[in-house]
Design an enzyme around this catalytic site. Structure first.
Site, PDB file in Angstrom:
ATOM      1  N   HIS A 181       0.895  -1.233  -0.012  1.00  0.00           N
ATOM      2  CA  HIS A 181       0.014  -0.024   0.032  1.00  0.00           C
ATOM      3  C   HIS A 181       0.854   1.234   0.142  1.00  0.00           C
ATOM      4  O   HIS A 181       0.595   2.196  -0.843  1.00  0.00           O
ATOM      5  CB  HIS A 181      -0.891   0.070   1.250  1.00  0.00           C
ATOM      6  CG  HIS A 181      -1.935   1.232   1.443  1.00  0.00           C
ATOM      7  ND1 HIS A 181      -2.768   1.313   0.365  1.00  0.00           N
ATOM      8  CD2 HIS A 181      -1.738   2.144   2.090  1.00  0.00           C
ATOM      9  CE1 HIS A 181      -3.301   2.672   1.052  1.00  0.00           C
ATOM     10  NE2 HIS A 181      -2.609   3.104   1.925  1.00  0.00           N
TER      11      HIS A 181
ATOM     12  N   THR B 221      11.654  -8.615 -15.140  1.00  0.00           N
ATOM     13  CA  THR B 221      11.924  -8.118 -14.067  1.00  0.00           C
ATOM     14  C   THR B 221      12.958  -9.046 -13.135  1.00  0.00           C
ATOM     15  O   THR B 221      13.236  -8.699 -12.137  1.00  0.00           O
ATOM     16  CB  THR B 221      10.743  -7.895 -12.912  1.00  0.00           C
ATOM     17  OG1 THR B 221       9.963  -9.236 -12.663  1.00  0.00           O
ATOM     18  CG2 THR B 221       9.782  -6.972 -13.466  1.00  0.00           C
TER      19      THR B 221
ATOM     20  N   LEU C 209       3.859   1.617  -0.964  1.00  0.00           N
ATOM     21  CA  LEU C 209       4.659   1.847  -2.193  1.00  0.00           C
ATOM     22  C   LEU C 209       3.831   2.041  -3.501  1.00  0.00           C
ATOM     23  O   LEU C 209       4.222   2.922  -4.253  1.00  0.00           O
ATOM     24  CB  LEU C 209       5.586   0.405  -2.627  1.00  0.00           C
ATOM     25  CG  LEU C 209       6.685   0.374  -1.574  1.00  0.00           C
ATOM     26  CD1 LEU C 209       7.647  -0.838  -1.887  1.00  0.00           C
ATOM     27  CD2 LEU C 209       7.706   1.407  -1.613  1.00  0.00           C
TER      28      LEU C 209
ATOM     29  N   LEU D   9      10.866 -16.902 -13.257  1.00  0.00           N
ATOM     30  CA  LEU D   9      11.426 -18.262 -12.870  1.00  0.00           C
ATOM     31  C   LEU D   9      11.621 -18.519 -11.618  1.00  0.00           C
ATOM     32  O   LEU D   9      11.377 -19.341 -10.971  1.00  0.00           O
ATOM     33  CB  LEU D   9      12.773 -18.525 -13.525  1.00  0.00           C
ATOM     34  CG  LEU D   9      12.657 -18.590 -15.035  1.00  0.00           C
ATOM     35  CD1 LEU D   9      14.162 -18.787 -15.650  1.00  0.00           C
ATOM     36  CD2 LEU D   9      11.874 -19.568 -15.456  1.00  0.00           C
TER      37      LEU D   9
ATOM     38  N   ARG E 284      19.041 -11.618 -14.152  1.00  0.00           N
ATOM     39  CA  ARG E 284      18.767 -11.461 -15.760  1.00  0.00           C
ATOM     40  C   ARG E 284      20.176 -11.989 -16.347  1.00  0.00           C
ATOM     41  O   ARG E 284      21.357 -11.737 -16.176  1.00  0.00           O
ATOM     42  CB  ARG E 284      18.555 -10.405 -16.283  1.00  0.00           C
ATOM     43  CG  ARG E 284      17.337  -9.725 -15.638  1.00  0.00           C
ATOM     44  CD  ARG E 284      16.907  -8.233 -16.100  1.00  0.00           C
ATOM     45  NE  ARG E 284      15.866  -7.500 -15.513  1.00  0.00           N
ATOM     46  CZ  ARG E 284      15.868  -6.838 -14.261  1.00  0.00           C
ATOM     47  NH1 ARG E 284      16.872  -6.737 -13.735  1.00  0.00           N
ATOM     48  NH2 ARG E 284      14.757  -6.417 -13.923  1.00  0.00           N
TER      49      ARG E 284
END
Length: 461
Positions: A257, A425, A259, A429, A413
């Site tokens: 909430h 993001t 953020l 996975l 990544r």
């Protein structure tokens, strides 16, 4: 008076031990009274029969004065018949006041030898006694008057009755062993059952916790005191874990909430600035990063929620109902992108778990394959005993061998394929692996024979 209930494990073991010792003590104390091989006093009906036989002998030889002739006739007892079975009459022995056996036989036989032993074992001639020698029973003495002389009468007869049960047991070690086993086995089985039941309940409760079901079990606090204490501690642990998870959920909800509210205001401000000043690279960059941040927060909350609430909804579903529609939609999307997606027939099996998580995990793997594959994606499903295997392969750029284990880490990544421009993001996975592990499964990444990435998933049926 009501006896107290034994709830302690050690108390039950000691109770069985002392009960066994009590049974052995009773058997040892009762054995001398049951053993006919031990000299003991005659009473009751056997004594009356012995006195009746003495009276018959006195009556039979009442008119005779030759003791030798009487002894001669007693040494040859007449046979009597009863029905079709021939039974020998009891042997009658006459003994004088000094304990000498009066007999006309020159060579002593077995009966005479055992009679001498019996006479020496009797302390007093005033009390009739009896003793078994093998299968031959001797009884006496009783006073008798023959040929005007005071003598003693003994009788001997073939013992046909079976020996008492305890006597047979002590005479034959193997039978005694079997008897002890017959008595102790039910007690030991009962003890084993009493131990296994609470242990089994504790094991099942631990498995439920391992599967993510943090529920208290009142049955764990029943039974023996040792297991009751363990069950109480286990329930307290589950309650503490539940409280910790609830606190974590509340914290995540609050963070979400706090953020999302400034992010929403930031995007609104960016939209107003774009309307007043027109589009610019700076404003577009700010809006893109805000969108990515909002997506990241949502995926983080999803990952956390998956780790804590995956046990809430669990049911058994056919594999076809879980993934057939997902594979069909993925095939259509791949065709729109000019790629070919093939999937094998879905086995006719059922999976127990959270349907939403299972569908999301496999869908994420398939969509990654569509995104990074160049022209071909293959999906293979098979079963082996109690395991369902799902293999997804593509012909994309793949992942370097030294990074195959890292792609399941949150926010990781691969540099050449999963950069910020790809829209990922780094949580997809990680969420997929969490869902598979929540269902006691396994997921592994490797190089595909098509040249790209191969994802191998195993789920227990």
């Amino acid at each position: 008076m009501k006896l107290p209930k034994i709830t302690s494990l050690y108390g039950r073991i000691f109770a069985i031990f002392w009960l066994t010792m009590l049974l052995v003590l009773i058997a040892v104390l009762a054995l001398p009274h049951l053993d006919p091989r031990v000299t003991k006093e005659i009473s009751g009906e056997p004594l009356e029969q012995l006195l009746s036989l003495r009276d018959k002998v006195e009556k039979r030889f009442a008119g005779q004065s030759n003791l030798g002739r009487i002894i001669y006739q007693l040494d040859k007892p007449e046979s009597r018949h009863k029905g079709n079975h021939k039974q020998r009459a009891p042997s009658v022995f006459i003994v004088d006041q000094e304990g000498n056996i009066l007999s006309t036989q020159k060579n002593p036989d077995f009966k005479t030898k055992v009679l001498k032993n019996f006479i020496t074992s009797v302390d007093s001639f005033d009390t009739p006694m009896q003793k078994l020698y093998g299968r031959y029973m001797l009884a006496g003495p009783v006073p008798i008057k023959l040929a005007n002389q005071e003598l003693y009468l003994y009788i001997g007869l073939r013992w046909t009755e079976p020996p008492p049960f305890l006597l047979r047991m002590f005479d034959k070690p193997f039978q005694l062993l079997f008897a002890v086993m017959a008595v102790s086995t039910p007690l030991l089985l009962w003890l084993a059952w009493a131990l296994s039941q609470p242990a089994r309940r504790l094991e099942l409760a631990a498995k439920r916790v391992a599967n993510g079901e943090f529920k208290q079990d009142p049955e764990l606090e029943k039974g023996m005191s040792e297991f009751k204490q363990a069950g109480s501690s286990f329930n307290q642990m589950v309650m503490a874990v539940n409280q910790m998870i609830s606190g974590q959920q509340r914290l995540l909800s609050d963070i979400s909430h706090e953020l999302r509210s400034p992010l929403t205001r930031l995007r609104m401000a960016t939209a107003l600035a774009t309307r007043k000043q027109g589009e610019s690279q700076e404003l577009l960059r700010i809006d893109t990063e805000a969108q990515r941040l909002e997506q990241m927060i949502g995926e983080l909350l999803e990952l956390s929620r998956m780790n804590t609430d995956s046990h809430v909804t669990r049911e058994s579903q056919p594999a076809s109902s879980l993934w057939e529609e997902i594979f069909s939609d993925a095939k259509f999307e791949a065709e729109q992108l000019g790629k070919t997606l093939r999937f094998s027939e879905i086995p006719d099996v059922s999976i127990s778990g959270n349907p939403k998580l299972l569908m999301s995990a496999i869908e994420n793997i398939v969509r990654n394959a569509i995104r990074y594959g160049k022209t071909a994606i293959n999906i293979t499903l098979s079963t082996d005993k109690d395991t369902l295997r799902i293999v997804v392969e593509d012909d994309g750029p793949g992942v370097p061998d030294d990074e195959l284990q890292d792609i399941f880490r949150p926010f990781y990544r691969v540099s050449k394929a999963r950069d910020r421009d790809s829209g990922g993001t780094g949580l997809g996975l990680a969420i997929t692996q969490s869902a598979i592990l929540q269902h006691s499964g396994q997921i592994e990444a490797s190089r595909s024979r098509l040249g790209g990435l191969k994802m191998h998933v195993e789920l227990p049926l």
